[in-house]
Motif scaffolding. Sequence first.
Motif, short mmCIF file in Angstrom:
data_model
loop_
_atom_site.label_atom_id
_atom_site.label_comp_id
_atom_site.label_asym_id
_atom_site.label_seq_id
_atom_site.Cartn_x
_atom_site.Cartn_y
_atom_site.Cartn_z
N ARG A 249 0.83 -1.21 0.00
CA ARG A 249 0.00 0.00 0.00
C ARG A 249 0.85 1.25 0.00
NH1 ARG A 249 -4.84 0.63 4.25
NH2 ARG A 249 -5.54 -1.13 2.97
N ARG B 115 2.35 1.89 -3.48
CA ARG B 115 1.34 2.42 -4.40
C ARG B 115 1.02 3.87 -4.08
NH1 ARG B 115 -3.79 0.30 -7.09
NH2 ARG B 115 -4.94 2.23 -7.48
N ASN B 116 0.74 4.14 -2.80
CA ASN B 116 0.33 5.50 -2.42
C ASN B 116 1.42 6.52 -2.69
OD1 ASN B 116 -2.13 4.50 -1.59
ND2 ASN B 116 -1.64 4.53 0.59
N ASP C 199 1.94 -6.91 2.88
CA ASP C 199 0.92 -5.93 3.24
C ASP C 199 1.45 -4.85 4.18
OD1 ASP C 199 -0.99 -7.24 1.72
OD2 ASP C 199 -1.67 -8.48 3.40
#
Length: 224
Positions: A104, A107-108, A201
């Motif tokens: 995450r 990506r962010n 994750d």
Amino acid sequence: MNVLLSGIVGSTAYGLAHAGSDIDRLGLYAAPTVELHGLHRPAESHVTTAPDRTLHEAAKWCRLALGCNPTASELVWLPADLYEVRTELGEELIALRRTFLSARAVRNSYLGYATQQFRKLSNRDRSDPQGLDRAAKHARHLVRLVEQGLALHETGEVVVRLAEPERVRALGERFARTPDDAAALLAGAEARFDRPGVLPDAPDEAPVESWLRRVRAVHYAPAE
């Protein structure tokens, strides 16, 4: 300063430098541990413009890297010839570089920063004669961030030195003139980020915490 790791970053590292390009340096240092115990904490970053150098305190750099900040993170992924300071603790940090990564955050951060470049590209003042050069720079950063972010998402590796810098320059010139063409690149990147990648994750903070505690132990200096 107790500089632990430092190297040349930016356009020189990416292979996008030209004759007039600045040489940017990035590093991290350890504040004397005793200074962290007082009422006023020491500065967490030192930035100079002559030369162009940014140094982050070790804890701040770790926080940035755990958020997968593209600029901070590349320090531990540089080609070997670009390092100027590599201490034993710096070497340990390079060995830990994958523990900072998470799907995450990658990506962010990478897609987020690329989108910021797209906004700058799209909102440029077309009456400014220098605007096209700045737009091309924003576009090159957009392409680089997209390609580095996707490589990280899909392979778990940060590729700092671009394989085809001339292609990136050409895309920068094209997108500077027709920003809408860059929208397709971003849309394609979003679709690829939506597919499963190789990153965990969440980052593995335990070895990072252990490393930082070793830094504090090594740089503890008792008050006189």
